[in-house]
Scaffold this motif. Structure first.
Motif, PDB file in Angstrom:
ATOM      1  N   UNK A 153     -13.793  -9.933 -26.265  1.00 23.46           N
ATOM      2  CA  UNK A 153     -13.552  -9.693 -27.694  1.00 23.46           C
ATOM      3  C   UNK A 153     -12.087  -9.999 -27.968  1.00 23.46           C
ATOM      4  N   UNK A 154     -11.802 -10.632 -29.107  1.00 21.89           N
ATOM      5  CA  UNK A 154     -10.402 -10.977 -29.405  1.00 21.89           C
ATOM      6  C   UNK A 154      -9.579  -9.711 -29.646  1.00 21.89           C
ATOM      7  N   UNK A 155      -8.285  -9.796 -29.321  1.00 28.42           N
ATOM      8  CA  UNK A 155      -7.346  -8.711 -29.623  1.00 28.42           C
ATOM      9  C   UNK A 155      -6.411  -9.191 -30.707  1.00 28.42           C
ATOM     10  N   UNK A 156      -5.848  -8.337 -31.515  1.00 27.30           N
ATOM     11  CA  UNK A 156      -6.071  -6.893 -31.532  1.00 27.30           C
ATOM     12  C   UNK A 156      -7.473  -6.530 -32.015  1.00 27.30           C
ATOM     13  N   UNK A 157      -7.980  -5.448 -31.463  1.00 25.06           N
ATOM     14  CA  UNK A 157      -9.329  -5.026 -31.822  1.00 25.06           C
ATOM     15  C   UNK A 157      -9.261  -3.886 -32.825  1.00 25.06           C
ATOM     16  N   UNK A 158     -10.194  -3.916 -33.729  1.00 26.35           N
ATOM     17  CA  UNK A 158     -10.224  -2.880 -34.765  1.00 26.35           C
ATOM     18  C   UNK A 158     -11.582  -2.203 -34.696  1.00 26.35           C
TER      19      UNK A 158
END
Ligand SMILES: Nc1ncnc2c1ncn2[C@@H]1O[C@H](COP(=O)(O)OP(=O)(O)OP(=O)(O)O)[C@@H](O)[C@H]1O
Ligand SMILES: [Mg+2]
Lengths: 286, 285
Positions: free
Chosen positions: B229-234
Motif C-alpha cells: 500500500x502506498x505511504x503515507x497511509x490514511x
C-alpha cells in the motif's frame, strides 16, 4: 494523604473567596481535623488522671503536682552542674547521639547485607536462617556480651542499638531487592548499565519503599532499646535519668521523662517517614 | 540473503523447568531489510514475545542465532531498543529523566551535556510530550507513558526498534492516535521496526510485511504477507480500499481458519512428539 483530601474537599468553594481566605480556611480545617481531636482526648485523660490521683493515698502524683515538682527541669533544660546532673535536653541529646551512631551503622550494614541477600541466592540460603534466629534475640540480651567485648559502656550501648535496628533493615531491603520488577532489570540491560550504575540508579530507588519501611521500624526499635540499655549502663542519658529518678523516688521526674521520650520517639519516626516520602516520591510500595 | 539488515536464522527455543522441556519456537527464519516495518502476529502464547526477546538479546536461543547489521546478537544493547507493552518507565524518574537515563549512558563521552539535553528534548518533542517533562509516570495517562517509552527507545538511535504490543493496553482512540504518530515518525526516520500486535488493522496499516506465526508449541512462521500500500497511509481512505480489505482478510483467514483447523505438518508432528514426551514424563513421575 489526608491533607490532600481536605484540600480537595475545599475545591468547589474555591472559586469565589480570595486566596488568603482560602489559605486560612485550609489551615483551620487542618487544625480541626488533625490537631483538635487528640487535644480534646488529651485534656480528658489528664483530667481523669488528676481526679484519680488527687484522692488521698494515691500512689502516683497528679499532673498538677508533676508540673510543679518538675518546673525547674522544664524551664531550664540546658543546665550543667557536672557529672550526671545536667538538664533534660543534655540527657536526651546524649541518648540521641548514641542512637545516631548505632542507627547509622545499622543503616549502612543493614542495607549492604540486605542487598547481598536480595541479590544472591547463595547468600540468601546461607545467611537468612541465621538472621531469622538472631533477630529474635531481645536487645538487652546483647548487652552483657557487648560489655564483655568492648569493656566500655558507651560502645556497648551503641552496639545494642546497632544490633537492634539492623534486622528489619536487612530483611526489608532484601525483600525490596527481590521484588524489583523484571522490566526494570531489562531496561538496565538494554541501556547496559554497569553494576555500580545499576545499584544507584535502579536498585536503590526501586527498593527504597521497602528500605524505608525497614528504616522506620529500625529507628523505633533503636529508641526503645536505648532507654532500656542506658538504665543498665549509667552515665548521662535519658534512660539512666529515669533509673536514677526511680532510685531517689522522684516519681514526677520519671513522668516528665516519659513524656519527653515519647515525643522524641514520635519525632524520630516522623523524620524517617518524611525522608522516605521525599526519596520515594512516585514509587508506591507494591 | 546476506544483505539483510536483521536476520533471524534457524532459531529454536525451549524453556525447561524441573526437567520438563517446553518447546516454544522451532526453526524460525526471517530476514528483514533496513528501514522495513515488520509486524508479528499470532495467537496468544505462540511465542511472539520470545522471538522479540531473542532479537533484543534478553533471551538466548536454544539454537540458531540473530545477526543485526553484520554482528551476531549475544547480549542486550541500545542498538535494539525495546518498547514494552506495560511501558516500563521508572516510576521515580520524571518524563525527562526517564529518557535522560538512557541518553546519558549511551552518549556519555560522545556528546556534550547540552547536546544530550537537546537530543532528549527533541525526542520528547517528536512524541508530543514536551509539555510534561517534569511529571512522574504516575501523573500521566497510559497513552502518554507509552509515548515516553517510544521516545526513550528512539533516543537510543537503535538499529532496530522492537515494539512488544506497544498499543495493547490503550483505548481505541488513543491507540489510533499513537499509530498515526508512529507512522509519521517512521516516515521521517526510516527505522527498522519489528512490532508485535494482536490487532489485524494495526498490522495492515503500519507494516511493510506481516509475519504470521503458527500456534505453539514449536511455533514457527506460517506465512508472510507483503503489504503493498502506498505511504503515507490514511486510515479513513484505506477503509474502502480493496487491497486493504484483501490484506485484512488474508490475515484473518490465517488466524481464524488455517491456525484453527489445518496445521502445518511439521508443527503438528512436533506437537504430538512433545505431548508424548510430556506424557511419558508424567507417567514416570
Ligand atoms: N521465562 C519463561 N519460562 C518458561 N516458559 C516461558 C517463559 N517465557 C515464555 N514461556 C512460554 O513460552 C510460550 C510463548 O510465550 P510468549 O510470551 O512468547 O507468547 P506470546 O506469543 O508473546 O503471547 P502473548 O500474545 O500472550 O503475549 C508460552 O507458552 C509461555 O508459557
Ligand atoms: Mg507477548
Amino acid at each position: 494523604m489526608s491533607d490532600t483530601t481536605s484540600i480537595a474537599g475545599l475545591a468547589p468553594a474555591s472559586a469565589a473567596p480570595p486566596a488568603w481566605r482560602m489559605h486560612a480556611l485550609t489551615l483551620y480545617r487542618r487544625f480541626a481535623q488533625h490537631v483538635l481531636p487528640p487535644l480534646v482526648v488529651l485534656m480528658l485523660l489528664v483530667t481523669i488522671w488528676e481526679l484519680l490521683c488527687t484522692r488521698p493515698g494515691a500512689a502516683l502524683p497528679p499532673p498538677s503536682q508533676v508540673l510543679s515538682d518538675t518546673w525547674e527541669l522544664i524551664i531550664d533544660p540546658f543546665f550543667d552542674n557536672g557529672g550526671n546532673d545536667v538538664g533534660l535536653a543534655w540527657q536526651i541529646l546524649a541518648s540521641l547521639e548514641r542512637v545516631a551512631y548505632g542507627y547509622l551503622l545499622a543503616v549502612i550494614a543493614g542495607v549492604s547485607l540486605g542487598v547481598l541477600v536480595g541479590q544472591s541466592t547463595w547468600a540468601l540460603r546461607g545467611l537468612d536462617p541465621i538472621f531469622q534466629v538472631l533477630r529474635t534475640v531481645p536487645p538487652l540480651a546483647w548487652l552483657p556480651i557487648s560489655l564483655a567485648g568492648f569493656q566500655d559502656s558507651n560502645p556497648s550501648a551503641i552496639f545494642v542499638i546497632f544490633i537492634t535496628a539492623i534486622w528489619p533493615i536487612i530483611i526489608n531491603t532484601s525483600v525490596g531487592i527481590r521484588n524489583i520488577p523484571e522490566d526494570y532489570r531489562n531496561v538496565a540491560r538494554v541501556i547496559r548499565l554497569n553494576g555500580i550504575e545499576y545499584f544507584w540508579k535502579i536498585m536503590l530507588p526501586a527498593a527504597s519503599p521497602y528500605i524505608f519501611s525497614g528504616l522506620r521500624i529500625g529507628v523505633g526499635l533503636s529508641w526503645l532499646a536505648i532507654v532500656a540499655a542506658e538504665m543498665l549502663i549509667g552515665g548521662v542519658g535519658i534512660g539512666f535519668f529515669i533509673w536514677d529518678a526511680w532510685n531517689s523516688s522522684r516519681i514526677s521526674d520519671i513522668i516528665l521523662a516519659l513524656v519527653y521520650v515519647g515525643v522524641v520517639g514520635f519525632l524520630l519516626d516522623r523524620i524517617v517517614a518524611w525522608a522516605g516520602r521525599r526519596v520515594t516520591r512516585g514509587t508506591t510500595p507494591a | 540473503m546476506s544483505q539483510a539488515y536483521l536476520s533471524i536464522s534457524r532459531v529454536d527455543m525451549a524453556f525447561s523447568r524441573g526437567g520438563v522441556t517446553n518447546p516454544v519456537l522451532a526453526d524460525v527464519n526471517l530476514d528483514i531489510q533496513r528501514g522495513e516495518y515488520i509486524s508479528l502476529i499470532g495467537h496468544s502464547g505462540c511465542g511472539k514475545s520470545t522471538v522479540l526477546n531473542i532479537v533484543a538479546g534478553l533471551l538466548r536461543a536454544t539454537s540458531g542465532g540473530v545477526i543485526v547489521d553484520g554482528r551476531e546478537v549475544n547480549a542486550p544493547g541500545p542498538d535494539r531498543a525495546l518498547v514494552f507493552q506495560n511501558h516500563s518507565l521508572l516510576p521515580w524518574l520524571t518524563v525527562y529523566q526517564n529518557v535522560e537515563i538512557a541518553v546519558q549512558k549511551i552518549f556519555q563521552g560522545k556528546r556534550s551535556a547540552a547536546e544530550q539535553r537537546d537530543w532528549i528534548l527533541h525526542n520528547l518533542e517528536m512524541v508530543s510530550m514536551s509539555h510534561a517533562l517534569d511529571r512522574l509516570p504516575a501523573e500521566i495517562s497510559g497513552g502518554m507513558k507509552q509515548r515516553v517509552g517510544i521516545a526513550r527507545a528512539l533516543a537510543m538511535e537503535p538499529k532496530v526498534l522492537l515494539l512488544d504490543e506497544p498499543f495493547g493496553a490503550l483505548d481505541a482512540l488513543t491507540r489510533a492516535h499513537l499509530q498515526d504518530e508512529v507512522m509519521r515518525i517512521q516516515s521521517e526516520l526510516h527505522n527498522t521496526v519489528m512490532m508485535i500486535t494482536h490487532d489485524v488493522d494495526e498490522a495492515v496499516l503500519l507494516s511493510d510485511r506481516i509475519v504470521m506465526m503458527t500456534n505453539g508449541p514449536s511455533a514457527t512462521i506460517g506465512q508472510v504477507l507483503d503489504i503493498d500500500l502506498p505511504r503515507p497511509r490514511d486510515r479513513l481512505e484505506l477503509a474502502d480500499d480493496a487491497r486493504y480489505t484483501h490484506y485484512r482478510h488474508e490475515v484473518l483467514s490465517f488466524l481464524y481458519e488455517k491456525q484453527r483447523k489445518v496445521e502445518p505438518i511439521g508443527s503438528a508432528r512436533a506437537r504430538s512428539a512433545a505431548t508424548a514426551k510430556r506424557e511419558s514424563a508424567a507417567m514416570r513421575a
